[in-house]
Enzyme design. Structure first.
Site, mmCIF file in Angstrom:
data_model
loop_
_atom_site.group_PDB
_atom_site.id
_atom_site.type_symbol
_atom_site.label_atom_id
_atom_site.label_comp_id
_atom_site.label_asym_id
_atom_site.label_seq_id
_atom_site.Cartn_x
_atom_site.Cartn_y
_atom_site.Cartn_z
ATOM 1 N N GLY A 2 0.346 5.503 -4.346
ATOM 2 C CA GLY A 2 -0.238 6.778 -4.763
ATOM 3 C C GLY A 2 0.281 7.926 -3.901
ATOM 4 N N GLU A 11 0.781 -13.456 11.963
ATOM 5 C CA GLU A 11 1.250 -12.289 12.707
ATOM 6 C C GLU A 11 1.161 -11.113 11.735
ATOM 7 O OE1 GLU A 11 2.035 -12.113 15.846
ATOM 8 O OE2 GLU A 11 1.794 -14.281 16.140
ATOM 9 N N HIS A 29 3.224 3.446 -8.789
ATOM 10 C CA HIS A 29 3.044 2.022 -9.091
ATOM 11 C C HIS A 29 4.310 1.451 -9.737
ATOM 12 C CE1 HIS A 29 -0.964 2.261 -7.724
ATOM 13 N NE2 HIS A 29 -1.434 2.942 -8.743
ATOM 14 N N SER A 31 -8.445 -5.346 4.090
ATOM 15 C CA SER A 31 -8.904 -5.027 2.736
ATOM 16 C C SER A 31 -9.183 -6.266 1.879
ATOM 17 C CB SER A 31 -7.894 -4.119 2.024
ATOM 18 O OG SER A 31 -7.693 -2.937 2.750
ATOM 19 N N ASP A 45 0.828 -1.214 0.000
ATOM 20 C CA ASP A 45 0.000 0.000 0.000
ATOM 21 C C ASP A 45 0.862 1.263 0.000
ATOM 22 O OD1 ASP A 45 -2.282 1.510 0.059
ATOM 23 O OD2 ASP A 45 -2.719 1.148 2.182
ATOM 24 N N GLY A 46 0.283 2.328 -0.538
ATOM 25 C CA GLY A 46 0.925 3.646 -0.423
ATOM 26 C C GLY A 46 1.643 4.141 -1.675
ATOM 27 N N GLU A 83 -11.782 -4.887 -6.007
ATOM 28 C CA GLU A 83 -12.350 -3.541 -5.846
ATOM 29 C C GLU A 83 -11.588 -2.487 -6.654
ATOM 30 O OE1 GLU A 83 -11.768 -5.565 -2.993
ATOM 31 O OE2 GLU A 83 -13.868 -6.162 -3.181
ATOM 32 N N ASN A 84 -10.379 -2.832 -7.106
ATOM 33 C CA ASN A 84 -9.550 -1.831 -7.796
ATOM 34 C C ASN A 84 -10.086 -1.402 -9.167
ATOM 35 O OD1 ASN A 84 -6.369 -3.011 -6.427
ATOM 36 N ND2 ASN A 84 -7.676 -1.340 -5.734
ATOM 37 N N ARG A 125 1.718 -5.046 5.935
ATOM 38 C CA ARG A 125 1.033 -4.002 5.171
ATOM 39 C C ARG A 125 1.809 -2.707 5.339
ATOM 40 N NH1 ARG A 125 -5.223 -2.724 4.010
ATOM 41 N NH2 ARG A 125 -4.866 -0.870 2.759
HETATM 42 C C1 FPP Z 1 -1.827 0.294 -3.352
HETATM 43 O O1 FPP Z 1 -1.354 1.604 -3.384
HETATM 44 C C2 FPP Z 1 -1.249 -0.447 -4.435
HETATM 45 C C3 FPP Z 1 -1.937 -1.000 -5.473
HETATM 46 C C4 FPP Z 1 -3.393 -0.886 -5.631
HETATM 47 C C5 FPP Z 1 -1.243 -1.716 -6.543
HETATM 48 C C6 FPP Z 1 -0.032 -2.477 -6.158
HETATM 49 C C7 FPP Z 1 0.780 -2.653 -7.365
HETATM 50 C C8 FPP Z 1 2.132 -2.593 -7.428
HETATM 51 C C9 FPP Z 1 3.020 -2.489 -6.258
HETATM 52 C C10 FPP Z 1 2.882 -2.640 -8.694
HETATM 53 C C11 FPP Z 1 2.457 -3.663 -9.659
HETATM 54 C C12 FPP Z 1 2.634 -5.034 -9.214
HETATM 55 C C13 FPP Z 1 3.198 -5.980 -9.953
HETATM 56 C C14 FPP Z 1 3.123 -7.418 -9.544
HETATM 57 C C15 FPP Z 1 3.919 -5.621 -11.179
HETATM 58 P P1 FPP Z 1 -2.383 2.775 -3.616
HETATM 59 O O2 FPP Z 1 -2.397 3.096 -5.056
HETATM 60 O O3 FPP Z 1 -3.712 2.404 -3.034
HETATM 61 O O4 FPP Z 1 -1.705 3.936 -2.804
HETATM 62 P P2 FPP Z 1 -2.448 5.067 -1.968
HETATM 63 O O5 FPP Z 1 -3.224 4.379 -0.893
HETATM 64 O O6 FPP Z 1 -1.310 5.873 -1.435
HETATM 65 O O7 FPP Z 1 -3.293 5.820 -2.926
#
Ligand code: FPP
Length: 246
Positions: A29, A213, A43, A202, A26-27, A73-74, A194
Site C-alpha cells: 500500500g 532468525e 498488490h 502479525s 508488507d508495504g 484480519e485482512n 518482513r
Molecule cells: C501487505 O501490504 C500485503 C498484503 C496484505 C497482501 C500481500 C499480497 C501480495 C503481495 C500479492 C498477492 C499475493 C499472491 C500470492 C498473488 P499492505 O497492503 O498492508 O501495505 P501497507 O502496510 O503499506 O498498507
C-alpha cells in the site's frame, strides 16, 4: 588477497541454506501511495515480486517458502481491496500451472478455507492436485491464515482425536501439535523476512517461528529483489543459532 577473502565471505554457503523461509510481504500500500497509485497497484506489483522471489529461492535450493498473502484480519479492509486481493490470488492459482511449471513449484494453501468462496476452494484443490508431484520448492500461500486460528483448529482436531479414542491425551507432545498444523510434515521456519520496516509477527506462524532468525528489511515488498533475498540468506548464515543451548 583481501578481495578474494571478501568474495568468499559474500558467497552463500549451499550447505547451510535455510530450509524454510517465511515471508511477511508488507508495504504494498505504501509503495503505491508513494507513487500516487491506488493500493491495488501495490498488490499487483507485490504479486510480480513474489514470482521472482519464489523462483530465486527455488534456484538456490530452498525447500519450503511460506508467504503471507491474506490474514484472518485482512477481511477488515475495504471490500474493494479484499475483492482485488482475492482476484489476484485466484489469478495466481489459475496461472500457477503455466507460470511456475518451469520452476517445478509445489503450491499449497494454508489457512482456514471455510470463509473462502466456493470458487476459491475448488481452485485451491485443483492447483494443489496439479502441482503435488513436482519436485521443486514447496510454496505455502497463507490465505485466510492466522497463527492463533491455526492453533485453535489444531486443538479442536486433537480433542476430536482424543474423544474418538484415536489419541491418548498423555501421548500429546510437540510432534502431535506439529502434525495437526496446516504445515504438518514440514520443517520449522528458520528464516523469517518482513519487509517495509515493521517489526511485528502479525499473527504469522506463531508455532513454526519459535527459533527462526528474523530479518526486517526497510524496502517495501514490491521493491524486494532476488538480490535482497540473497542478502537475507547471507545475514542468516552469519548468525549464531543456538536453539537455547550455549
Ligand atoms: C501487505 O501490504 C500485503 C498484503 C496484505 C497482501 C500481500 C499480497 C501480495 C503481495 C500479492 C498477492 C499475493 C499472491 C500470492 C498473488 P499492505 O497492503 O498492508 O501495505 P501497507 O502496510 O503499506 O498498507
Amino acid at each position: 588477497m583481501i578481495f578474494r577473502r571478501k568474495k568468499i565471505d559474500n558467497e552463500i554457503d549451499m550447505n547451510n541454506l535455510p530450509q524454510h523461509i517465511g515471508v511477511i510481504m508488507d508495504g504494498n500500500g505504501r509503495w503505491a501511495k508513494k507513487r500516487g497509485l491506488p493500493r491495488s497497484a501495490g498488490h499487483k506489483a507485490g504479486a510480480e515480486s513474489l514470482k521472482k522471489i519464489v523462483t530465486e529461492a527455488n534456484n538456490l535450493g530452498v525447500k519450503y517458502i511460506t508467504v503471507y498473502a491474506f490474514s484472518t484480519e485482512n477481511w477488515k479492509r475495504p471490500q474493494a481491496e479484499v475483492d482485488y486481493l482475492m482476484n489476484l490470488l485466484m489469478d495466481y492459482l489459475v496461472n500457477a500451472e503455466k507460470t511456475l511449471a518451469g520452476e517445478n513449484v509445489r503450491i499449497r494453501a494454508i489457512g482456514s478455507r471455510k470463509e473462502l468462496s466456493e470458487e476459491m476452494r475448488v481452485q485451491i484443490k485443483k492447483t494443489e492436485e496439479l502441482t503435488k508431484d513436482r519436485k521443486g520448492i514447496v510454496m505455502n500461500i497463507a490465505l485466510n491464515y492466522g497463527g492463533r486460528e491455526e492453533l485453535v483448529h489444531a486443538a479442536r482436531e486433537i480433542s476430536e482425536a482424543v474423544k474418538s479414542g484415536r489419541l491418548k491425551s498423555e501421548d500429546i507432545d510437540e510432534n502431535t501439535i506439529n502434525s495437526y498444523l496446516y504445515t504438518a510434515g514440514q520443517p520449522d521456519v528458520d528464516l523469517l523476512i518482513r519487509t517495509s520496516g515493521e517489526q511485528r509477527l502479525s499473527n504469522f506462524m506463531l508455532w513454526q517461528v519459535s527459533y527462526a532468525e528474523m530479518i526486517f528489511v526497510k524496502k517495501a515488498w514490491p521493491d524486494f529483489k532476488p538480490e535482497d533475498l540473497r542478502e537475507c540468506i547471507l545475514a542468516f548464515q552469519g548468525r549464531g543459532r543456538r536453539f537455547g543451548g550455549i
